[in-house]
Every structure is written in C-alpha cells, then in structure tokens.
Design a protein around this motif. Structure first.
Motif, PDB file in Angstrom:
ATOM      1  N   ALA A   1      -6.160   0.317  -4.000  1.00 30.54           N
ATOM      2  CA  ALA A   1      -5.512   1.294  -3.141  1.00 30.54           C
ATOM      3  C   ALA A   1      -4.016   1.688  -3.828  1.00 30.54           C
ATOM      4  O   ALA A   1      -3.649   0.866  -4.856  1.00 30.54           O
ATOM      5  CB  ALA A   1      -5.651   0.921  -1.991  1.00 30.54           C
ATOM      6  N   PRO A   2      -3.515   2.516  -3.063  1.00 30.17           N
ATOM      7  CA  PRO A   2      -1.983   2.806  -3.684  1.00 30.17           C
ATOM      8  C   PRO A   2      -1.113   1.624  -3.710  1.00 30.17           C
ATOM      9  O   PRO A   2      -0.669   1.434  -4.824  1.00 30.17           O
ATOM     10  CB  PRO A   2      -1.406   3.721  -2.838  1.00 30.17           C
ATOM     11  CG  PRO A   2      -2.835   4.408  -2.267  1.00 30.17           C
ATOM     12  CD  PRO A   2      -3.740   3.432  -2.058  1.00 30.17           C
ATOM     13  N   ALA A   3      -0.980   0.723  -2.936  1.00 27.27           N
ATOM     14  CA  ALA A   3      -0.188  -0.509  -3.221  1.00 27.27           C
ATOM     15  C   ALA A   3      -0.308  -1.255  -4.189  1.00 27.27           C
ATOM     16  O   ALA A   3       0.473  -1.919  -4.683  1.00 27.27           O
ATOM     17  CB  ALA A   3       0.121  -1.086  -1.543  1.00 27.27           C
ATOM     18  N   ILE A   4      -1.783  -1.525  -4.249  1.00 24.57           N
ATOM     19  CA  ILE A   4      -2.209  -2.366  -5.535  1.00 24.57           C
ATOM     20  C   ILE A   4      -1.864  -1.461  -6.898  1.00 24.57           C
ATOM     21  O   ILE A   4      -1.247  -2.263  -7.905  1.00 24.57           O
ATOM     22  CB  ILE A   4      -3.452  -2.906  -5.341  1.00 24.57           C
ATOM     23  CG1 ILE A   4      -3.471  -3.682  -4.118  1.00 24.57           C
ATOM     24  CG2 ILE A   4      -4.006  -3.538  -6.561  1.00 24.57           C
ATOM     25  CD1 ILE A   4      -4.891  -4.246  -3.465  1.00 24.57           C
TER      26      ILE A   4
ATOM     27  N   ASN B   1       0.443   0.412  -7.340  1.00 23.59           N
ATOM     28  CA  ASN B   1       2.043   0.629  -7.767  1.00 23.59           C
ATOM     29  C   ASN B   1       2.290  -0.966  -8.395  1.00 23.59           C
ATOM     30  O   ASN B   1       3.273  -0.588  -8.956  1.00 23.59           O
ATOM     31  CB  ASN B   1       2.741   0.400  -6.394  1.00 23.59           C
ATOM     32  CG  ASN B   1       2.702   2.044  -5.776  1.00 23.59           C
ATOM     33  OD1 ASN B   1       2.187   2.822  -6.507  1.00 23.59           O
ATOM     34  ND2 ASN B   1       2.810   1.922  -4.680  1.00 23.59           N
ATOM     35  N   THR B   2       1.657  -1.778  -8.514  1.00 27.56           N
ATOM     36  CA  THR B   2       1.951  -3.065  -9.002  1.00 27.56           C
ATOM     37  C   THR B   2       1.115  -3.736  -9.918  1.00 27.56           C
ATOM     38  O   THR B   2       1.745  -4.357 -10.840  1.00 27.56           O
ATOM     39  CB  THR B   2       2.313  -4.243  -7.965  1.00 27.56           C
ATOM     40  OG1 THR B   2       1.242  -4.319  -6.935  1.00 27.56           O
ATOM     41  CG2 THR B   2       3.631  -4.033  -7.245  1.00 27.56           C
TER      42      THR B   2
ATOM     43  N   LYS C   1       8.374   2.334  -3.472  1.00 26.26           N
ATOM     44  CA  LYS C   1       6.840   2.341  -3.523  1.00 26.26           C
ATOM     45  C   LYS C   1       6.264   1.358  -2.640  1.00 26.26           C
ATOM     46  O   LYS C   1       6.910   0.264  -2.496  1.00 26.26           O
ATOM     47  CB  LYS C   1       6.395   1.825  -5.141  1.00 26.26           C
ATOM     48  CG  LYS C   1       7.018   2.762  -6.128  1.00 26.26           C
ATOM     49  CD  LYS C   1       5.717   3.460  -6.593  1.00 26.26           C
ATOM     50  CE  LYS C   1       6.194   4.229  -8.064  1.00 26.26           C
ATOM     51  NZ  LYS C   1       5.976   5.719  -7.822  1.00 26.26           N
ATOM     52  N   LEU C   2       5.084   1.769  -2.190  1.00 24.65           N
ATOM     53  CA  LEU C   2       4.260   0.914  -1.183  1.00 24.65           C
ATOM     54  C   LEU C   2       3.822  -0.285  -1.941  1.00 24.65           C
ATOM     55  O   LEU C   2       3.003  -0.158  -3.011  1.00 24.65           O
ATOM     56  CB  LEU C   2       3.195   1.664  -0.434  1.00 24.65           C
ATOM     57  CG  LEU C   2       2.405   1.052   0.592  1.00 24.65           C
ATOM     58  CD1 LEU C   2       3.392   1.129   1.862  1.00 24.65           C
ATOM     59  CD2 LEU C   2       1.154   1.798   0.796  1.00 24.65           C
ATOM     60  N   VAL C   3       3.825  -1.526  -1.325  1.00 29.13           N
ATOM     61  CA  VAL C   3       3.547  -2.768  -2.044  1.00 29.13           C
ATOM     62  C   VAL C   3       3.050  -3.761  -0.790  1.00 29.13           C
ATOM     63  O   VAL C   3       3.642  -3.651   0.049  1.00 29.13           O
ATOM     64  CB  VAL C   3       4.675  -3.482  -2.888  1.00 29.13           C
ATOM     65  CG1 VAL C   3       4.172  -4.780  -3.474  1.00 29.13           C
ATOM     66  CG2 VAL C   3       5.029  -2.339  -3.993  1.00 29.13           C
ATOM     67  N   ASN C   4       1.991  -4.477  -0.972  1.00 27.23           N
ATOM     68  CA  ASN C   4       1.655  -5.364  -0.164  1.00 27.23           C
ATOM     69  C   ASN C   4       2.433  -6.723  -0.508  1.00 27.23           C
ATOM     70  O   ASN C   4       2.364  -7.227  -1.513  1.00 27.23           O
ATOM     71  CB  ASN C   4       0.145  -5.918  -0.529  1.00 27.23           C
ATOM     72  CG  ASN C   4      -0.768  -4.745  -0.090  1.00 27.23           C
ATOM     73  OD1 ASN C   4      -0.561  -3.789   0.891  1.00 27.23           O
ATOM     74  ND2 ASN C   4      -1.634  -4.557  -0.760  1.00 27.23           N
TER      75      ASN C   4
ATOM     76  N   MET D   1       1.458 -10.018  -1.957  1.00 25.56           N
ATOM     77  CA  MET D   1       0.895 -10.260  -3.297  1.00 25.56           C
ATOM     78  C   MET D   1       2.380 -10.118  -4.171  1.00 25.56           C
ATOM     79  O   MET D   1       2.110  -9.740  -5.231  1.00 25.56           O
ATOM     80  CB  MET D   1      -0.013  -9.161  -3.815  1.00 25.56           C
ATOM     81  CG  MET D   1      -1.061  -8.812  -2.758  1.00 25.56           C
ATOM     82  SD  MET D   1      -2.221  -7.372  -3.369  1.00 25.56           S
ATOM     83  CE  MET D   1      -3.475  -8.520  -4.106  1.00 25.56           C
TER      84      MET D   1
ATOM     85  N   ILE E   1      -6.337   9.281   1.147  1.00 25.09           N
ATOM     86  CA  ILE E   1      -6.201   8.356   0.084  1.00 25.09           C
ATOM     87  C   ILE E   1      -5.000   7.335   0.137  1.00 25.09           C
ATOM     88  O   ILE E   1      -4.835   6.148  -0.121  1.00 25.09           O
ATOM     89  CB  ILE E   1      -6.218   9.137  -1.273  1.00 25.09           C
ATOM     90  CG1 ILE E   1      -7.514   9.830  -1.384  1.00 25.09           C
ATOM     91  CG2 ILE E   1      -5.464   8.135  -2.617  1.00 25.09           C
ATOM     92  CD1 ILE E   1      -7.539  10.926  -2.769  1.00 25.09           C
ATOM     93  N   GLY E   2      -3.842   8.019   0.819  1.00 26.85           N
ATOM     94  CA  GLY E   2      -2.674   7.613   0.925  1.00 26.85           C
ATOM     95  C   GLY E   2      -2.863   6.150   1.746  1.00 26.85           C
ATOM     96  O   GLY E   2      -1.995   5.302   1.720  1.00 26.85           O
TER      97      GLY E   2
ATOM     98  N   SER F   1      -5.405   4.498   2.056  1.00 25.89           N
ATOM     99  CA  SER F   1      -6.694   3.965   1.855  1.00 25.89           C
ATOM    100  C   SER F   1      -6.699   2.393   1.755  1.00 25.89           C
ATOM    101  O   SER F   1      -7.744   1.592   1.671  1.00 25.89           O
ATOM    102  CB  SER F   1      -7.549   4.568   0.396  1.00 25.89           C
ATOM    103  OG  SER F   1      -6.717   4.242  -0.555  1.00 25.89           O
ATOM    104  N   GLY F   2      -5.568   1.892   1.461  1.00 23.11           N
ATOM    105  CA  GLY F   2      -5.469   0.613   1.481  1.00 23.11           C
ATOM    106  C   GLY F   2      -4.961  -0.279   2.764  1.00 23.11           C
ATOM    107  O   GLY F   2      -4.528  -1.465   2.728  1.00 23.11           O
TER     108      GLY F   2
END
Lengths: 273, 157
Positions: free
Chosen positions: A91-94, A96-97, B55-58, B61, B127-128, B130-131
């Motif tokens: 997904a986008p957040a993953i 991105n990194t 940027k979007l990041v979890n 992680m 999609i934006g 989707s995570g």
C-alpha cells in the motif's frame, strides 16, 4: 550488540560493515521492523544519496539499491512492466519506504520486484571494502532466504536492460488487491526480430523456494516464427508442467501448478503463440 | 550513542536513545502523542501512520535511526492546519468516523493523497487509503468524505 550506526556516505557504511559484520543493513525497514528482533544493531542506509536514484546509461537502467518503490513509480525511466509490479506492492505507506535492496535482501521468492529482475536478467551489485561484485540475479538467490551476500557486503545497485519488448504479461495472484503477499506471480516477456522470436522469458514467483526460470526451456522457441512456435506450444508448456516442483504454502501446490500453467498459456496466446 | 535530530510537528527535537527504537513507541511513550495508534505493528493496518517528509509512512515500521534530519507530522500537528479542518468537517458530516481508531491514519492518508492529487477520482481515493483498515464504516463513508473535502477544500491542496 555493537549498537546502530547512521553512516554519512557509502565509504563509511562499507568501513562499518567491514568492522562490525553483525550490523544488519536497514533500508526501508518495512520488512525488518516486522521481524521485531531483540536489541538489533542496524546500519541505516536509506538516506545515502550514493545508493539512491535511477539513471539510464548505455542501454541499461541502473537503480540505486536504496531507491524506494514510490520513487521508482515516479520515474520516467523505469519500464512499465516493473511499474506494474511495484504498484501492487502492499500500500502507499509501504511503497513510500520499501526499497529495491530490501525487497531482495531477505531472499524471498515472493518479492514482487525480484520477479521482474529475474525476467529481465538483472545484475545485482554488491560492495565491500574489498571491492565490488556484479552478480546475475539467478546466481544471487541461493535458496529460500539465502542470498549470495558476504557478511561485509551491502547491496548497492540493481541493473536491468532498457528493453522495450513486443509483448509482456505480468500477473500477481494475491488474496486481495492491496497489502497482498503474492501467492503466485508471473512474468512473460516476448521480443521479436522481424518475424522471428528473438527472446522469450518466462518467470514464476512465489511458487517455490526460489523464483523459477528455465532458460533451457525458453530456447525451444527462440529463432522460430510465431506459427512455428504454435506447433511446439504443447511441448513447451509440458516442459514446465513436468519440471516445476511447487511448494505448499498459503495455497496448495496443486492450485499453484494449475494457475501457473494457465498463466503461461494465457501469455502465449495473448502474445500470438 | 549517536544523537539524532528531527522535526516533530514543527518543533526541533533531539533523540538520544537506542536508534533501533520504533518511531511508533517513541511518539506514543516519550512524546505522549497518543493520536498515533498502535494497531498491528506489522504495517497491515495503517493506524500508526504519520507523515515523514510529507509522505505517508507507518510509524511501526520505522526505527529512529531512519529519521535523522526528517520532518514528522502526526495527527496532533496536522490538527492545527486549515486542511485538517476541511477533512474534519467532511468526516463528521458524512459519518466517516465510528470507533475512531483508524481515523488519525485515515486523515493523514487523505492528506498525503490530496497533497499529491488535489482532485482524485473515487478509485484514486480507494488506492490512497488502501493501507488503512477500518472495521466499522465499510469504507464508503470515508471515501465520500475525502471526495467531499477535496471539493470543499478547493485551493487548499
């Protein structure tokens, strides 16, 4: 435990990796952090500009190992077949990194970018204070979670040819659209030269310990016209059917076999064979 | 032990702890930014999402050593912006929030999307986000809220 380090440049990273071989190369962290290791010592590589970026040189495309999937998706140089695979990663957040080095660094046959690299005969560059080695991707993967990377080395670059094939087919079979680990992944590439098959590349990901590609089987169709190839199609497909020993995993080996053969047949049909 | 410098919600910060510490834990435990939710700790749910360098990041992680020199925005920082107000209103009006656990991540996913694409299609919104998992709304209300914010916040993104 030696602790973690943030090297300022590639040279410092290589010096540190030579001195403390237990350092774990940390790229995007999206896989590593899930492992939840106890007291790990990381070597943070993700921000090293020398290991980032994409450039075209001499018919080849060089991808810095620490380039993220989002950066690659934004690049006009990255071939569409690679983008087809990257856009389906997590997904986008993953994206991105997550990085190219990280995707191959854990040695998984499910790595989505690795399948494209297999199909394109990518070369993996690894470096240490002792120098650099350029390894064809099929030799880089030694087995499940086992890659040809010495303890003082880091992955620095991935090189793929800048080809524009006449036809290709990329398919990922996952449990859902996003955040899906591949259950089966397929890449077929067909290159023609006038009316003859110049090259055909067929790779299967996520179905075995390593990504599967049988170059000797591919040779069966090289140099033939599409009509001649059609006559050999059954024999070609059977060669894969006989040889592929697929692993049980999230899905059964039998399911994997049926779907991989179906994807192969679809690719041939849509490619005019 | 190396020190790292980063910006958190507009303020310069220094971290002197273990570089392998998880950003999520540091944000919640050291900085008490509890709008950053801990859901799965494996990148599957998006509840801990923050913006790192836009940027979007979890954050589950990310190890602290990876954010040296970066700028982090959590929901607490984003709350102070005009963009947040538009998203906040749209989410409230369309009942895009039920239990609220996914909301901080959803709102930041919306911000990341709209920053790059101020007028997304419905598919692009899906999609934006989707995570980001939501177990209450069935997603449609969230998608509609983001589309509404995109329309009403015209010019902000």
């Amino acid at each position: 435990m030696v602790g973690s380090f943030i090297p300022k440049n590639k040279k410092e990273a290589l010096d540190l990796k030579a001195k403390y071989t237990e350092l774990i190369p940390y790229s995007g962290g999206t896989d590593l952090m899930v492992e939840n290791r106890k007291n790990p010592s990381y070597l943070f590589l993700g921000k090293l500009n020398e290991l980032k970026g994409i450039k075209k040189t001499d018919g080849k495309i060089e991808i810095g190992a620490e380039t993220t999937f989002t950066e690659a998706l934004e690049s006009p140089i990255i071939p569409q077949m690679m983008k087809d695979a990257l856009i389906l990663i997590a997904a986008p957040a993953i994206r991105n990194t997550g990085t190219f080095a990280g995707n191959i660094g854990n040695g998984s046959a499910k790595a989505d970018s690795a399948l494209i690299e297999y199909g394109l005969d990518a070369v993996i560059t690894v470096e240490s204070v002792r120098g650099e080695r350029n390894i064809p991707i099929e030799d880089f993967y030694l087995g499940r979670k086992h890659i040809d990377l010495n303890e003082d080395e880091i992955i620095t670059k991935i090189t793929i040819p800048d080809i524009h094939p006449d036809f290709y087919s990329y398919e990922k079979v996952g449990g859902r659209k996003a955040l899906a680990i591949s259950r089966i992944a397929f890449l077929g590439i067909l290159e023609m030269e006038s009316d003859k098959i110049k090259s055909i590349s067929v790779s299967f990901g996520a179905v075995s310990e390593k990504i599967i590609r049988y170059k000797d089987v591919e040779k069966m169709l090289i140099g033939l016209t599409k009509e001649e190839a059609k006559a050999k199609k059954d024999e070609f497909v059977k060669a894969y059917e006989d040889r592929m020993q697929l692993t049980e995993g999230r899905v059964s080996a039998d399911y994997r076999k049926k779907v991989t053969i179906k994807l192969l047949k679809e690719f041939l049909k849509n490619g005019g064979i | 032990m190396e020190k790292i410098k980063f910006k958190l919600n507009g303020k310069d910060e220094i971290f002197e702890g273990d570089l392998s510490s998880r950003l999520l834990d540091v944000l919640r435990d050291d900085f008490r930014l509890t709008g950053v939710k801990c859901g799965c700790k494996e990148g599957e749910c998006g509840a801990c999402a923050v913006l790192i360098d836009k940027k979007l990041v979890n954050s589950c992680m990310v190890a602290m050593g990876a954010i040296d020199g970066s700028e982090i925005i959590s929901i607490e920082g984003f709350k102070e912006t005009e963009r947040f107000k538009v998203l906040d209103r749209a989410f409230a009006e369309l009942s895009a929030v039920q239990c609220g656990f996914c909301t901080p991540g959803m709102v930041l996913a919306a911000e990341a999307l709209l920053s790059e694409n101020p007028h997304p299609t419905e598919e692009e919104v899906r999609i934006g986000i989707s995570g980001n998992l939501c177990r209450c709304t069935g997603y449609n209300a969230i998608v509609n809220a983001i589309l509404k914010a995109s329309k009403e916040g015209n010019g902000l993104w």
